[in-house]
Design an enzyme around this catalytic site. Structure first.
Site, mmCIF file in Angstrom:
data_model
loop_
_atom_site.group_PDB
_atom_site.id
_atom_site.type_symbol
_atom_site.label_atom_id
_atom_site.label_comp_id
_atom_site.label_asym_id
_atom_site.label_seq_id
_atom_site.Cartn_x
_atom_site.Cartn_y
_atom_site.Cartn_z
ATOM 1 C CG ASP A 37 -1.966 -1.125 1.174
ATOM 2 O OD1 ASP A 37 -1.878 -1.964 0.257
ATOM 3 O OD2 ASP A 37 -2.824 -1.195 2.071
ATOM 4 C CE LYS A 83 -3.464 -4.336 1.222
ATOM 5 N NZ LYS A 83 -4.182 -3.542 2.217
ATOM 6 C CB CYS A 103 -2.163 -2.507 5.388
ATOM 7 S SG CYS A 103 -3.794 -1.743 5.202
HETATM 8 N N1 TIU Z 1 -2.570 0.444 4.176
HETATM 9 C C1 TIU Z 1 -3.055 0.781 5.368
HETATM 10 O O1 TIU Z 1 -2.427 0.631 6.383
HETATM 11 N N2 TIU Z 1 -4.309 1.367 5.370
HETATM 12 C C2 TIU Z 1 -4.747 2.163 6.350
HETATM 13 O O2 TIU Z 1 -5.915 2.523 6.371
HETATM 14 N N3 TIU Z 1 -3.847 2.549 7.269
HETATM 15 C C3 TIU Z 1 -4.017 3.438 8.260
HETATM 16 O O3 TIU Z 1 -3.121 3.568 9.085
HETATM 17 N N4 TIU Z 1 -5.117 4.172 8.300
#
Ligand code: TIU
Length: 222
Positions: free
Chosen positions: A26, A131, A164
């Site tokens: 991400d 995802k 994540c």
């Molecule tokens: N990729 C991921 O961690 N998505 C989130 O929403 N992270 C947050 O810390 N909000």
């Protein structure tokens, strides 16, 4: 077998590079770039920016060594049919999933903010896993791809450490993968959560996996 030993906590470990994949979680514009959704939520995105260069160094080395490199993105279909109401209904309406954000609709596939930052952009042929959840295994083809390639070990980078990255490592650990999380290649908007997120992976003899660094991995594989 191209076996290398990676210095890590709580123990170093030997891995076969042919059975090892790099997974970058991400590293999306909306989470990392000034003017993105993450910043709109009041987060200090510079806390995530520190992970970009270490990630880039490991990505370059992985490409040179021919490791499988997998990228993930969190997001949903434009009609939000794959977004659970319990996820969509959270937060103030103007900042919800699907709402117009500074870089397109928030967490919607195909929007500029949903894409991966230029510094870590996937190369031709590198799989990108879209995802719907925090974990990269939930409702995706990741496990099938790893199994088809005979992967047993994951080098894990990305954001955010406690969300994540942690969720994916827990999912991977239960599926039998050795997860080596690279501390400086992960980041959080909350430094204390980054530290705790790493600490809980390597506690109790490595309850979910191992914690290493870009430097240790580069020393071992490059
Ligand atoms: N990729 C991921 O961690 N998505 C989130 O929403 N992270 C947050 O810390 N909000």
């Amino acid at each position: 077998m191209a076996s290398v030993t990676i210095e890590a906590e709580p123990t170093s470990l030997a891995i076969d590079l042919q059975k090892t994949a790099l997974i970058i979680i991400d590293m999306q514009r909306d989470f990392l770039e000034p003017g993105g959704f993450g910043e709109t939520l009041g987060n200090d995105v510079s806390r995530l920016a520190v992970a970009v260069e270490p990630c880039r160094a490991v990505l370059d080395a992985a490409r040179r060594k021919g490791l499988l490199v997998i990228h993930t993105r969190e997001g949903h279909r434009p009609d939000l049919s794959d977004a659970p109401p319990a996820k969509v209904e959270r937060g103030i309406p103007s900042l919800r999933i699907g709402a117009p954000g500074p870089m397109g609709r928030i967490l919607v596939r195909g929007e500029p903010g949903h894409d991966i930052i230029p510094a870590l952009y996937p190369a031709e042929g590198e799989p990108v896993i879209d995802k719907p959840g925090k974990g990269a295994f939930y409702q995706t083809e990741l496990e099938l791809m790893l199994r088809n390639r005979g992967i047993e070990n994951l080098l894990v980078c990305g954001v955010t450490t406690e969300v994540c990255v942690n969720t994916t490592v827990r999912e991977a650990n239960d599926r039998g993968y050795r997860c080596i999380v690279l501390s400086d290649c992960c980041a959080s908007y909350f430094p204390e959560f980054h530290a705790a997120g790493l600490a809980m992976i390597k506690a109790q003899g490595g309850i979910f996996g191992w914690v290493s660094s870009s430097k240790a991995v580069l020393a071992a594989i490059d």
